[in-house]
Design a protein around this motif. Structure first.
Motif, PDB file in Angstrom:
ATOM      1  N   SER A 110       0.847  -1.186   0.000  1.00 37.93           N
ATOM      2  CA  SER A 110       0.000   0.000   0.000  1.00 37.93           C
ATOM      3  C   SER A 110       0.885   1.240   0.000  1.00 37.93           C
ATOM      4  O   SER A 110       2.073   1.172   0.285  1.00 37.93           O
ATOM      5  CB  SER A 110      -0.905   0.011   1.240  1.00 37.93           C
ATOM      6  N   ALA A 111       0.267   2.358  -0.338  1.00 40.89           N
ATOM      7  CA  ALA A 111       1.018   3.606  -0.406  1.00 40.89           C
ATOM      8  C   ALA A 111       1.577   3.953   0.982  1.00 40.89           C
ATOM      9  O   ALA A 111       0.890   3.824   1.993  1.00 40.89           O
ATOM     10  CB  ALA A 111       0.113   4.734  -0.892  1.00 40.89           C
ATOM     11  N   SER A 112       2.840   4.347   1.024  1.00 38.93           N
ATOM     12  CA  SER A 112       3.466   4.686   2.298  1.00 38.93           C
ATOM     13  C   SER A 112       2.929   6.017   2.811  1.00 38.93           C
ATOM     14  O   SER A 112       2.444   6.850   2.052  1.00 38.93           O
ATOM     15  CB  SER A 112       4.986   4.769   2.128  1.00 38.93           C
ATOM     16  N   TRP A 113       3.025   6.193   4.130  1.00 36.35           N
ATOM     17  CA  TRP A 113       2.556   7.430   4.736  1.00 36.35           C
ATOM     18  C   TRP A 113       3.471   8.592   4.350  1.00 36.35           C
ATOM     19  O   TRP A 113       4.690   8.455   4.336  1.00 36.35           O
ATOM     20  CB  TRP A 113       2.544   7.284   6.247  1.00 36.35           C
ATOM     21  N   THR A 114       2.848   9.729   4.076  1.00 32.91           N
ATOM     22  CA  THR A 114       3.616  10.928   3.793  1.00 32.91           C
ATOM     23  C   THR A 114       4.031  11.572   5.113  1.00 32.91           C
ATOM     24  O   THR A 114       3.583  11.168   6.193  1.00 32.91           O
ATOM     25  CB  THR A 114       2.790  11.927   2.970  1.00 32.91           C
ATOM     26  N   ILE A 115       4.886  12.584   5.012  1.00 37.44           N
ATOM     27  CA  ILE A 115       5.310  13.296   6.222  1.00 37.44           C
ATOM     28  C   ILE A 115       4.118  13.980   6.887  1.00 37.44           C
ATOM     29  O   ILE A 115       4.070  14.144   8.118  1.00 37.44           O
ATOM     30  CB  ILE A 115       6.411  14.328   5.867  1.00 37.44           C
ATOM     31  N   TYR A 116       3.126  14.357   6.090  1.00 43.80           N
ATOM     32  CA  TYR A 116       1.924  14.996   6.643  1.00 43.80           C
ATOM     33  C   TYR A 116       1.086  13.979   7.421  1.00 43.80           C
ATOM     34  O   TYR A 116       0.502  14.316   8.459  1.00 43.80           O
ATOM     35  CB  TYR A 116       1.101  15.621   5.527  1.00 43.80           C
ATOM     36  N   ASP A 117       1.018  12.749   6.906  1.00 46.88           N
ATOM     37  CA  ASP A 117       0.298  11.695   7.629  1.00 46.88           C
ATOM     38  C   ASP A 117       0.947  11.432   8.977  1.00 46.88           C
ATOM     39  O   ASP A 117       0.256  11.269   9.988  1.00 46.88           O
ATOM     40  CB  ASP A 117       0.277  10.405   6.799  1.00 46.88           C
ATOM     41  N   LYS A 118       2.279  11.381   8.981  1.00 46.46           N
ATOM     42  CA  LYS A 118       2.997  11.122  10.231  1.00 46.46           C
ATOM     43  C   LYS A 118       2.824  12.278  11.217  1.00 46.46           C
ATOM     44  O   LYS A 118       2.672  12.054  12.430  1.00 46.46           O
ATOM     45  CB  LYS A 118       4.476  10.891   9.935  1.00 46.46           C
ATOM     46  N   ALA A 119       2.826  13.505  10.685  1.00 52.48           N
ATOM     47  CA  ALA A 119       2.615  14.661  11.553  1.00 52.48           C
ATOM     48  C   ALA A 119       1.205  14.636  12.141  1.00 52.48           C
ATOM     49  O   ALA A 119       0.995  14.974  13.310  1.00 52.48           O
ATOM     50  CB  ALA A 119       2.843  15.949  10.769  1.00 52.48           C
ATOM     51  N   ALA A 120       0.226  14.229  11.325  1.00 53.20           N
ATOM     52  CA  ALA A 120      -1.158  14.124  11.808  1.00 53.20           C
ATOM     53  C   ALA A 120      -1.263  13.078  12.903  1.00 53.20           C
ATOM     54  O   ALA A 120      -1.992  13.254  13.884  1.00 53.20           O
ATOM     55  CB  ALA A 120      -2.093  13.785  10.653  1.00 53.20           C
ATOM     56  N   ALA A 121      -0.529  11.968  12.755  1.00 53.58           N
ATOM     57  CA  ALA A 121      -0.553  10.916  13.767  1.00 53.58           C
ATOM     58  C   ALA A 121       0.021  11.419  15.087  1.00 53.58           C
ATOM     59  O   ALA A 121      -0.539  11.160  16.167  1.00 53.58           O
ATOM     60  CB  ALA A 121       0.236   9.699  13.277  1.00 53.58           C
ATOM     61  N   VAL A 122       1.135  12.161  15.024  1.00 50.12           N
ATOM     62  CA  VAL A 122       1.741  12.718  16.238  1.00 50.12           C
ATOM     63  C   VAL A 122       0.785  13.708  16.895  1.00 50.12           C
ATOM     64  O   VAL A 122       0.600  13.713  18.121  1.00 50.12           O
ATOM     65  CB  VAL A 122       3.084  13.394  15.907  1.00 50.12           C
ATOM     66  N   GLY A 123       0.143  14.548  16.061  1.00 50.59           N
ATOM     67  CA  GLY A 123      -0.811  15.511  16.595  1.00 50.59           C
ATOM     68  C   GLY A 123      -1.999  14.843  17.250  1.00 50.59           C
ATOM     69  O   GLY A 123      -2.466  15.272  18.318  1.00 50.59           O
ATOM     70  N   ALA A 124      -2.507  13.770  16.638  1.00 55.60           N
ATOM     71  CA  ALA A 124      -3.653  13.052  17.200  1.00 55.60           C
ATOM     72  C   ALA A 124      -3.300  12.432  18.548  1.00 55.60           C
ATOM     73  O   ALA A 124      -4.104  12.458  19.486  1.00 55.60           O
ATOM     74  CB  ALA A 124      -4.131  11.979  16.225  1.00 55.60           C
ATOM     75  N   ILE A 125      -2.083  11.880  18.648  1.00 58.56           N
ATOM     76  CA  ILE A 125      -1.642  11.290  19.921  1.00 58.56           C
ATOM     77  C   ILE A 125      -1.541  12.368  21.001  1.00 58.56           C
ATOM     78  O   ILE A 125      -1.935  12.166  22.152  1.00 58.56           O
ATOM     79  CB  ILE A 125      -0.292  10.576  19.738  1.00 58.56           C
ATOM     80  N   GLY A 126      -1.023  13.535  20.599  1.00 61.81           N
ATOM     81  CA  GLY A 126      -0.921  14.633  21.554  1.00 61.81           C
ATOM     82  C   GLY A 126      -2.293  15.098  22.035  1.00 61.81           C
ATOM     83  O   GLY A 126      -2.493  15.353  23.231  1.00 61.81           O
TER      84      GLY A 126
END
Length: 296
Positions: free
Chosen positions: A94-110
């Motif tokens: 599947s398509a790999s996560w972009t840097i924006y996806d990873k940033a969104a994940a960090v933000g969601a955890i926060g």
């Protein structure tokens, strides 16, 4: 039988194996064949499908292949596909996560930490309150919850539809379904060698689980990034005593008047139940109306 019907019958490797065994037995014999002649390679259900599809026709003493040349040609056309299915299939990528996806994940955890840390919750809710306080002054709380639930339902459905790789998800489902069908057919005819091969393929396919998890979780992090602040504000309003003096609760069928903080469905408070009912209803309506494919 029509070419399209035969091609449809031979879509799976299990049915191609069964048809090939029947054709081979038919070529090796001068007379008719019975299921007992091929029962070690063809299950009873597969034998029945070959008969109902017209591949096999009955005679006074058994069955014969209706059109051996057509069947042989169709099996030859599937040789490459069959070879691919019986060898170790490559992992589904599947398509790999972009840097924006990873940033969104960090933000969601926060943001998620706001459920346990009152300071974070208060900070997020105070920012949200700058936008939502005027709405609270105009509408009763149950309508505000309805509006927010519908809004979150709309963008959640939109994000899930846009960010989910449905083709890759379907490819994984098709692969697992094919393996399951081949396993059941092999078990029915007692083919231990085929069972070992299929089990090996299933173990290799398990490596796709991580990719499948990442595939399904990608839209979820964006949804949480937008939904958690709304939910924290509602929690802050109800638990923090920020509702108006007239906001005591709502009337619920069968339960009557229930306060917002009181448990309505198990341990779930009334406002949480009302929010989820509105959100799920709006998502179901959007998916049905616009034929939006939801993830599994």
């Amino acid at each position: 039988m029509p070419d399209t019907q035969l091609a449809s019958l031979l879509q799976t490797a299990a049915m191609r194996e069964a048809a090939s065994a029947v054709l081979e037995e038919s070529d090796a014999r001068t007379g008719d064949i019975q299921w007992d002649d091929v029962s070690d390679a063809v299950s009873s259900s597969q034998w029945g499908r070959l008969i109902s599809a017209g591949v096999l026709t009955s005679t006074d003493t058994g069955f014969v292949v209706a059109d051996p040349d057509e069947l042989a040609a169709e099996l030859a056309a599937h040789t490459d596909a069959e070879s691919t299915e019986h060898t170790d299939a490559p992992a589904i990528e599947s398509a790999s996560w972009t840097i924006y996806d990873k940033a969104a994940a960090v933000g969601a955890i926060g943001l998620f930490a706001g459920y346990w840390n009152s300071s974070i919750q208060t900070t997020i809710a105070s920012v949200d309150n700058q936008l939502l306080a005027p709405v609270m002054n105009l509408l009763p709380f149950h309508i505000v919850v309805l509006v927010l639930a519908v809004t979150t339902g709309v963008y959640s459905t939109y994000l899930q539809s846009r960010l989910m790789d449905h083709e890759t998800l379907q490819a994984y489902k098709d692969r697992m379904a094919a393996l399951k069908e081949r396993r059941e057919a092999a078990k029915e005819r007692g083919d231990d060698e085929a069972l070992e091969r299929i089990q090996s393929e299933q173990m290799d396919a398990a490596g796709d689980q991580l990719g499948l998890f990442k595939l399904q979780f990608r839209p979820m992090v964006w949804i949480m990034l937008l939904t958690i602040p709304v939910f924290l504000w509602l929690r802050w309003e109800v638990r923090g005593g920020h509702l108006g003096a007239s906001e005591h609760g709502m009337v619920v069928p069968l339960a009557g008047h229930v306060a917002w903080q009181h448990a309505l469905l198990g341990p779930m408070a009334t406002w949480i139940v009302w929010y989820f009912v509105c959100s799920m209803a709006s998502r179901q309506f959007l998916q049905k109306t616009f034929n939006i494919q939801a993830s599994t």
